[in-house]
Design a protein around this motif. Structure first.
Motif, short mmCIF file in Angstrom:
data_model
loop_
_atom_site.label_atom_id
_atom_site.label_comp_id
_atom_site.label_asym_id
_atom_site.label_seq_id
_atom_site.Cartn_x
_atom_site.Cartn_y
_atom_site.Cartn_z
N GLU A 140 16.97 -28.19 -2.14
CA GLU A 140 15.79 -28.99 -1.85
C GLU A 140 14.67 -28.05 -1.41
OE1 GLU A 140 15.07 -32.66 1.13
OE2 GLU A 140 17.01 -32.66 0.09
N MET A 141 13.47 -28.26 -1.93
CA MET A 141 12.32 -27.47 -1.48
C MET A 141 11.06 -28.28 -1.72
SD MET A 141 12.06 -24.56 -4.43
CE MET A 141 12.08 -24.92 -6.18
N GLU A 142 10.03 -27.89 -0.93
CA GLU A 142 8.80 -28.68 -1.01
C GLU A 142 7.63 -27.87 -0.48
OE1 GLU A 142 8.70 -33.02 0.09
OE2 GLU A 142 7.56 -32.20 1.78
N ILE A 143 6.50 -28.03 -1.14
CA ILE A 143 5.22 -27.53 -0.63
C ILE A 143 4.33 -28.75 -0.46
CG2 ILE A 143 3.21 -26.09 -1.07
CD1 ILE A 143 4.95 -24.37 -2.90
N ASN A 144 3.97 -29.06 0.78
CA ASN A 144 3.13 -30.21 1.07
C ASN A 144 2.37 -29.96 2.38
OD1 ASN A 144 1.95 -32.76 1.10
ND2 ASN A 144 3.68 -33.70 2.17
N PRO A 145 1.06 -29.71 2.28
CA PRO A 145 0.26 -29.82 1.07
C PRO A 145 0.17 -28.52 0.29
CG PRO A 145 -1.18 -29.52 2.94
CD PRO A 145 0.21 -29.56 3.49
N LEU A 146 -0.04 -28.68 -1.00
CA LEU A 146 -0.47 -27.59 -1.87
C LEU A 146 -1.95 -27.84 -2.14
CD1 LEU A 146 0.39 -25.14 -3.80
CD2 LEU A 146 0.41 -26.88 -5.60
N PHE A 147 -2.81 -26.95 -1.61
CA PHE A 147 -4.23 -27.11 -1.89
C PHE A 147 -4.51 -26.68 -3.32
CE2 PHE A 147 -6.01 -26.67 2.72
CZ PHE A 147 -5.47 -27.92 3.02
N ALA A 148 -5.24 -27.52 -4.05
CA ALA A 148 -5.60 -27.19 -5.44
C ALA A 148 -7.09 -27.38 -5.62
CB ALA A 148 -4.83 -28.08 -6.41
N GLY A 149 -7.75 -26.33 -6.09
CA GLY A 149 -9.18 -26.38 -6.33
C GLY A 149 -9.53 -25.65 -7.61
N SER A 150 -10.80 -25.48 -7.85
CA SER A 150 -11.22 -24.80 -9.07
C SER A 150 -10.82 -23.33 -9.07
CB SER A 150 -12.74 -24.93 -9.23
OG SER A 150 -13.40 -24.36 -8.10
N ASP A 151 -10.59 -22.78 -7.87
CA ASP A 151 -10.23 -21.37 -7.77
C ASP A 151 -8.73 -21.13 -7.69
OD1 ASP A 151 -10.08 -22.62 -5.36
OD2 ASP A 151 -10.96 -20.99 -4.19
N GLY A 152 -7.92 -22.16 -7.86
CA GLY A 152 -6.48 -21.96 -7.86
C GLY A 152 -5.77 -22.83 -6.84
N VAL A 153 -4.57 -22.39 -6.43
CA VAL A 153 -3.74 -23.17 -5.51
C VAL A 153 -3.38 -22.32 -4.30
CG1 VAL A 153 -2.77 -24.57 -7.36
CG2 VAL A 153 -1.59 -22.49 -6.66
N LEU A 154 -2.98 -23.01 -3.22
CA LEU A 154 -2.56 -22.34 -2.00
C LEU A 154 -1.52 -23.21 -1.31
CD1 LEU A 154 -3.03 -19.94 -0.03
CD2 LEU A 154 -4.67 -21.42 1.17
N ALA A 155 -0.34 -22.64 -1.04
CA ALA A 155 0.72 -23.36 -0.35
C ALA A 155 0.47 -23.28 1.14
CB ALA A 155 2.08 -22.75 -0.70
N VAL A 156 0.27 -24.45 1.80
CA VAL A 156 -0.06 -24.50 3.22
C VAL A 156 1.19 -24.72 4.06
CG1 VAL A 156 -1.42 -25.69 4.97
CG2 VAL A 156 -2.37 -25.31 2.68
N ASP A 157 2.00 -25.67 3.70
CA ASP A 157 3.23 -25.96 4.45
C ASP A 157 4.39 -25.96 3.47
OD1 ASP A 157 4.95 -26.52 6.46
OD2 ASP A 157 4.17 -28.51 6.94
N ALA A 158 5.53 -25.49 3.91
CA ALA A 158 6.68 -25.35 3.00
C ALA A 158 7.98 -25.57 3.75
CB ALA A 158 6.67 -23.97 2.35
N ARG A 159 8.96 -26.07 3.03
CA ARG A 159 10.31 -26.20 3.58
C ARG A 159 11.32 -26.02 2.47
NH1 ARG A 159 7.98 -31.30 4.59
NH2 ARG A 159 8.06 -30.86 6.81
N MET A 160 12.54 -25.69 2.86
CA MET A 160 13.58 -25.41 1.88
C MET A 160 14.95 -25.63 2.52
SD MET A 160 14.00 -21.93 -0.40
CE MET A 160 12.37 -22.15 -1.12
N ARG A 161 15.87 -26.23 1.76
CA ARG A 161 17.24 -26.44 2.24
C ARG A 161 18.20 -25.78 1.29
NH1 ARG A 161 21.24 -30.55 1.82
NH2 ARG A 161 19.88 -31.83 0.52
N LEU A 162 19.25 -25.16 1.84
CA LEU A 162 20.20 -24.39 1.05
C LEU A 162 21.60 -24.99 1.13
CD1 LEU A 162 19.14 -20.83 2.28
CD2 LEU A 162 18.25 -22.09 0.32
N ASP A 163 22.39 -24.70 0.12
CA ASP A 163 23.81 -25.04 0.11
C ASP A 163 24.55 -23.84 -0.47
OD1 ASP A 163 26.38 -25.92 -0.20
OD2 ASP A 163 25.88 -27.73 -1.33
N PRO A 164 25.19 -23.04 0.37
CA PRO A 164 25.83 -21.81 -0.14
C PRO A 164 27.00 -22.08 -1.06
CG PRO A 164 26.42 -22.19 2.15
CD PRO A 164 25.36 -23.19 1.82
#
Length: 919
Positions: free
Chosen positions: A685-709
């Protein structure tokens, strides 16, 4: 996937019924009664110790006593006896067993599983196939086969129906007979222990008696097989699916919005679309779709519909239904309106669509109006809605409409003759002419929308994706280091900075983020950054930080950061005293004027594997619920399709004084996430929220990720096999030039056109068995858009001085579903004969097929292509026959090659050269 012995299931030469009985309402009684009543021409052999004859047919005490080995055996005996029965039938030489008996409701899931595994093991001893357990059987009405326990036989038709639900099969048979609908094949899969959807779809897709395939699905197991078979079948004929159980999805634990939002029914929906299938939601809609797709000569050019009617009320009703169902009413151009005015009585000038002819319009007027609309460029399809008037002639008008349609065979035509007795014969004429006809305007519009959706899915199946606007090379070593370290420390729910580190390793721009353990440390970290600042809590026990006041924005000074961190800690401890607060993240406050807040993410679906999500982001994401999902892997076309399926996309394109955002940057982000899922199976599981998107590209502001070894590695995790980059290699031609030999990609279509254009007419004829002037897109798509799970094609690529790739040669191998034989085709650019490239490509494909444990490689070569015949013989191929007077069939036994033969490719090239010269 395997179609082995499925011809014995659907077209057996002989049938045995084990457990046959004279007692009414038993499985053995129903099976014998149906077989005998259907008029099956082959031997029907009951097996039982309880009677000398069943329904007047001599019975045999056991399988060993049968006079011939049955192609098909129906097992109606008690479950406890079935394993030994399967062994006995296998030793006798039976091909397929339909296991109708089941263990009953009182048994546990474990007991059922063990029973099925034992049956399968017994069948595999003799390579016999199993249908069931719990199958109600199969019907092939065209040969008089009713090897089932259904209470009613199927009528003969051109549509195949496949379901795992016996109860639904019974209902469909009853409903279809009442509506005069017949079937080419009718099969109840039961528990799918061996034969499943993928196997049956593969068999039906190549059967000339099947015009369309209807599927009822409750759930899937082998999704890779299903998707491969479905995509292959959908290229040849309509595949229509109804999926039940939409309200029974299991609620799963999720640490992100993505894990909550990616519901399983939405994933089934996109899987069917990705396979080129059409999904419907009721039995009536299922057969309505067949009426359209099985009868239409070709998919409509687009969604723009023109409506012709003899009553304005009916026309308005059709338009209302079209708008409600998301269709498009064609806007008639001025020249079209003028042409219509010339043929309408009184020279009436039309102002809009629908075209109202009035109740007294003659058949000739219908003909002239349709001629105009069929030629109009702004019209993709025409619907004629007719209601009988006192002075009208429904049958004559219908015949005129049919005549016009025959003159415009590429046009998409739908008809709706409203009423019953007065229009019954007209509808029969449309059906005979294979023109879709419907009883109401709503039904007709639904049929048209089925065609629009089907066309879109087929277009996606054949669409050539653009290359990424920028290539990205992920730092897999860095990403793996972060992942492995988190797993080693037990941090399966990764911190925000850890997750951002993985995203950054895959080229996704992220906001600089640092961790502080105390409010004082947070202030110190802030002094190293430019303000203003964003502050967030770090706690693996709290999923949504903003819900507990764990996010504070626009802090102006480090002192403000320290104060906010202290207050934040107090709030968390008072609200969630059991939640461990690990610290805080401090980051520069990202400001992007005109940017949109989006969400991108992924989750591991238990059925289809990695699934990606895109939509409108922010804290209200679950309220807005504007998202689209897609299966990995992605390319630019599929990523853009995800965006276009959301409401926010219209805002992203720009409006008023708001600039359009960089759509390619968002698509690239989704592709990067897709590749991350392929490379790192531990990410569930993973998520970027919010991902800012504009005319100049994108930027990941907040992120999370879950793993299962515990997640297993390998491409089998994905329902669709991704591009196998591990098969890329560099090879050296005789002139010293180094070429990249790699699997073909959909993006190669443009370069492949140039490659084919560089072939001499003779070489093109040798490769494609005919003159090639201009290869159409759909044919080229079949060469470049391959399913890596069942076929392979390698191209030799040379990068030119201008940086553009140039294809020098290609080799392809299409393997049958049983992996017994593969058929090859090879061609190199005409000016490169004698370069050794052909042998390099052939040795590459031979090694690949051998590693897949394919048994034989076959090829067809024109008799006058002597150079190719000598070339193949030098590689070990032998002539096995003639396809016709012009074509030779060749075969290579791949088991005769040892792995060490491929250790030195150049040695093999030289040996093949010498053999060819001697020949």
């Amino acid at each position: 996937m395997s179609v082995r012995f499925l011809s014995s299931l659907f077209e057996p030469a002989s049938v045995a019924v084990v457990g046959a009985s004279n007692k009414p309402d038993t499985l053995g009684y129903l099976a014998m009664r149906n077989l005998l009543a259907a008029g099956f021409a082959g031997p029907i052999m009951p097996v039982t110790k309880d009677a000398q004859a069943i329904a007047g047919v001599l019975a045999y005490p056991d399988p060993e006593s049968l006079p011939v080995a049955p192609d098909l055996a129906l097992l109606c005996a008690p479950p406890a006896t079935l394993p030994q029965t399967v062994l006995s039938l296998g030793q006798k030489g039976a091909k397929v067993c339909v296991v109708m008996s089941d263990m009953g409701e009182g048994t546990s899931r474990h007991e059922r599983h063990m029973f099925e595994e034992r049956l399968l093991a017994c069948a595999r001893e003799s390579r016999m196939r199993l249908l069931g357990p719990g199958s109600l059987g199969v019907q092939t009405p065209g040969i008089g086969l009713n090897a089932s326990v259904f209470t009613r036989p199927a009528l003969e038709g051109k549509v195949a129906f496949v379901s795992q639900s016996g109860a639904l099969c019974t209902s469909v048979l009853d409903w279809a007979r009442g509506h005069g609908i017949g079937f080419s094949h009718f099969v109840s899969l039961g528990n799918k222990t061996d034969i499943d959807y993928g196997d049956v779809i593969d068999y039906l897709s190549s059967n000339v008696d099947v015009r369309a395939i209807l599927l009822h699905i409750e759930g899937l197991t082998d999704t890779r097989k299903f998707m491969s078979a479905g995509r292959s079948a959908a290229r040849n004929k309509p595949v229509i699916v109804i999926k039940t159980g939409r309200g029974m999805e299991e609620v799963r634990q999720a640490v992100s919005h993505t894990g909550t939002l990616a519901g399983s029914d939405a994933i089934y929906d996109i899987a069917f679309q990705r396979a080129g299938m059409l999904r419907v939601y009721s039995l009536e809609e299922l057969f309505s779709a067949v009426e359209t797709l099985a009868h239409i000569r070709r998919p409509t050019r687009g969604p723009r519909l023109a409506v012709v009617t003899n009553g304005r009320g009916l026309g308005v009703m059709a338009v209302d239904s079209l708008v409600t169902q998301g269709g498009t009413l064609a806007r008639l151009e001025p020249e079209t309106k003028e042409a219509l005015a010339r043929v309408l009585p009184g020279g009436t000038l039309l102002s809009a669509n629908p075209v109202d002819l009035g109740g007294a319009a003659s058949p000739e007027v219908y003909s002239k109006v349709m001629e105009v609309l069929f030629k109009a460029r702004e019209v993709d399809a025409v619907l004629v809605v007719y209601a009988p008037y006192a002075l009208s002639a429904p049958l004559e008008i219908a015949r005129e409409v049919i005549d016009v349609a025959k003159r415009h065979r590429s046009a998409s035509l739908f008809t709706c003759w409203v009423g019953h007795d007065q229009v019954e014969e007209a509808r029969a004429q449309f059906t005979e002419a294979e023109i879709p006809t419907f009883p109401t305007p709503d039904d007709a519009i639904q049929g048209f929308m089925h065609l629009v959706t089907y066309r879109k899915n087929q277009h996606m199946l054949m669409e050539t994706p653009r290359s990424c606007s920028q290539e990205f090379e992920p730092d897999l070593d860095k990403a793996r280091e972060i992942i492995d370290e988190a797993i080693a420390q037990g941090n399966l729910t990764m911190s925000e900075p850890e997750a951002k580190g993985v995203f950054e390793a895959y080229g996704i721009p992220v906001v600089e983020t640092a961790i502080a353990r105390t409010p004082q440390e947070a202030a110190e970290v802030a002094r190293t950054m430019e303000g203003p600042y964003a502050l967030k809590i770090v706690s693996r026990a709290i999923t949504h930080k903003s819900d507990v006041g764990g996010v504070v924005l626009d802090l102006q000074t480090p002192e403000d950061v320290e104060k906010a961190a202290g207050e934040m800690a107090e709030r968390v401890h008072s609200t969630y005293p059991e939640a461990a607060l690990e610290g805080f993240t401090v980051q520069h406050m990202a400001r992007r004027a005109g940017s949109h807040e989006l969400i991108v993410g992924a989750t591991a679906d238990p059925i289809f594997g990695p699934v990606l999500l895109f939509g409108e982001g922010g804290t209200a994401v679950e309220i807005i619920r504007d998202q689209a999902v897609a299966l990995a892997p992605l390319n630019m076309a599929l990523a853009r399709d995800m965006l276009e399926r959301t409401r926010v996309f219209r805002l992203l394109e720009g409006y008023r004084d708001h600039k359009a955002v960089n759509i390619d940057a968002i698509c690239l982000t989704l592709i990067q996430l897709s590749q991350m899922l392929i490379d790192i199976p531990e990410i569930v599981e993973m998520e970027i929220n919010p991902l800012f998107a504009g005319s100049d590209g994108v930027l990941a502001v907040d992120a999370r990720m879950r793993l299962d070894p515990g997640r297993t590695r390998g491409p089998h995790r994905l329902a669709i096999r991704p591009y196998p980059s591990q098969l890329e290699s560099t090879e050296v031609m005789r002139d010293g030039r180094t070429v990249m030999v790699r699997p073909i990609r959909p993006e190669d279509e443009a370069a492949y056109y140039d490659f084919v254009a560089a072939l001499t007419p003779e070489d093109a004829r040798f490769r494609f068995f005919g003159q090639v002037k201009a290869m159409p897109h759909d044919q080229m798509a079949r060469l470049t858009q391959i399913d890596y799970a069942r076929e392979m094609a390698f191209v030799a690529e040379l990068i030119q001085d201008d940086g553009q790739p140039c294809i020098l040669g290609s080799v392809q191998a299409l393997t049958d579903p049983d992996n017994e034989t593969t058929e090859f085709a090879v061609v190199v650019r005409s000016d490169l004969k004698g370069s050794g490239l052909g042998r390099l490509l052939m040795l590459k494909i031979i090694r690949y097929c051998k590693e897949r444990r394919t048994r034989y490689m076959d090829g067809q070569v024109l008799r006058d292509n002597r150079r190719m015949l000598r070339f193949c013989e030098s590689l070990g191929f032998r002539k096995v026959g003639l396809i016709d007077e012009d074509t030779v069939e060749l075969r290579l036994d791949l088991s005769a090659f040892a792995p060490e033969d491929f250790a030195d490719t150049q040695t093999l090239v030289r040996a093949a050269d010498e053999a060819c010269l001697r020949t």
